[in-house]
Design a protein around this motif. Sequence first.
Motif, PDB file in Angstrom:
ATOM      1  N   VAL A 101      -7.974   7.439  -5.015  1.00  0.00           N
ATOM      2  CA  VAL A 101      -7.398   6.123  -5.291  1.00  0.00           C
ATOM      3  C   VAL A 101      -7.586   5.257  -4.059  1.00  0.00           C
ATOM      4  O   VAL A 101      -7.515   5.741  -2.929  1.00  0.00           O
ATOM      5  N   LYS A 102      -7.841   3.970  -4.306  1.00  0.00           N
ATOM      6  CA  LYS A 102      -8.108   3.035  -3.216  1.00  0.00           C
ATOM      7  C   LYS A 102      -7.436   1.698  -3.474  1.00  0.00           C
ATOM      8  O   LYS A 102      -7.239   1.302  -4.616  1.00  0.00           O
ATOM      9  N   LYS A 119      -3.095   9.878  -3.166  1.00  0.00           N
ATOM     10  CA  LYS A 119      -1.853   9.193  -3.549  1.00  0.00           C
ATOM     11  C   LYS A 119      -1.962   7.709  -3.240  1.00  0.00           C
ATOM     12  O   LYS A 119      -2.687   7.288  -2.336  1.00  0.00           O
ATOM     13  N   PHE A 120      -1.208   6.925  -4.025  1.00  0.00           N
ATOM     14  CA  PHE A 120      -1.171   5.482  -3.832  1.00  0.00           C
ATOM     15  C   PHE A 120       0.280   5.026  -3.897  1.00  0.00           C
ATOM     16  O   PHE A 120       1.015   5.410  -4.806  1.00  0.00           O
ATOM     17  N   LEU A 121       0.692   4.215  -2.929  1.00  0.00           N
ATOM     18  CA  LEU A 121       2.044   3.664  -2.878  1.00  0.00           C
ATOM     19  C   LEU A 121       1.996   2.204  -3.310  1.00  0.00           C
ATOM     20  O   LEU A 121       1.344   1.401  -2.654  1.00  0.00           O
ATOM     21  N   LEU A 122       2.679   1.894  -4.384  1.00  0.00           N
ATOM     22  CA  LEU A 122       2.775   0.512  -4.847  1.00  0.00           C
ATOM     23  C   LEU A 122       4.210   0.059  -4.651  1.00  0.00           C
ATOM     24  O   LEU A 122       5.138   0.597  -5.263  1.00  0.00           O
ATOM     25  N   MET A 123       4.400  -0.909  -3.752  1.00  0.00           N
ATOM     26  CA  MET A 123       5.716  -1.438  -3.461  1.00  0.00           C
ATOM     27  C   MET A 123       5.918  -2.688  -4.300  1.00  0.00           C
ATOM     28  O   MET A 123       5.108  -3.606  -4.279  1.00  0.00           O
ATOM     29  N   LEU A 124       7.008  -2.702  -5.083  1.00  0.00           N
ATOM     30  CA  LEU A 124       7.372  -3.866  -5.885  1.00  0.00           C
ATOM     31  C   LEU A 124       8.467  -4.606  -5.136  1.00  0.00           C
ATOM     32  O   LEU A 124       9.493  -4.025  -4.789  1.00  0.00           O
ATOM     33  N   ARG A 125       8.254  -5.901  -4.894  1.00  0.00           N
ATOM     34  CA  ARG A 125       9.173  -6.673  -4.049  1.00  0.00           C
ATOM     35  C   ARG A 125       9.601  -7.961  -4.737  1.00  0.00           C
ATOM     36  O   ARG A 125       8.816  -8.611  -5.415  1.00  0.00           O
TER      37      ARG A 125
END
Length: 186
Positions: free
Chosen positions: A42-43, A179-185
Amino acid sequence: MKMKKYIVYSILGVALCGLITGCLPEKAETGLTYKGPAVVEVKNQTLGQLTAQLTARGIYTTTAQTDSSRTVLINSRPTDSILVQLVGPQSSSPIDINYTVRGTVPASAPVGTTLAVEGTNYNFRTVGARKVTFAPNTSQAYILVDIIPNSITTVGQQRILTIDITGNAQIAPSANYSKFLLMLRR
C-alpha cells in the motif's frame, strides 16, 4: 608532440568506454527486471504533490504525510483512495487481495487519537468488503473509503483507520509496506 597527446587521450578514452560497457549486462533492460517473489504493498499516492492541490482536495497538510499515512478532512473529502500496488508479474485474470482493519490505535498515533468506526466515521466501497481486485493486466488497484461528513463533532479531533494488506494464497504482503494509516480529522 600535441598530436601524440591527442592520440594517447583518444586511445585511453576508447579503452575506458570499453571497460565501463563491459561491466553492463548484455541487455540493459535485464538489469531492471524484478526477479523476486510477487508481493502487494500500500502506498500514499498523494505524497509529493503540491500543498495547494492537496488542500483543495481535502487532504490535511499541516501534519506530515508519509509513504504509508495520510490525514484527510472529513467534511472536505467525501471519498479517499488508498493505492495498492502489485510488485511482480501481472496476470491476465483478476487478482483479489485481502485486507483487514486493526481494532486498536497504534502507539505512534498522536495523543488523543481514537479509533475510527466503520459505519459511523467511514464505509468501504463495497460496504463490508475486505478485498481489493486488480483488473487483468494491471499493477494498481484502490481501496475506496467513503468518509461520513460530520461524524466527528469537535474541530481538531481525529480518528484513525489502520488497514493491513494480507495478500492471498499466492501473493504475500510487502514486508515494508503492508499497512496504511488513514487519519480522519475534523
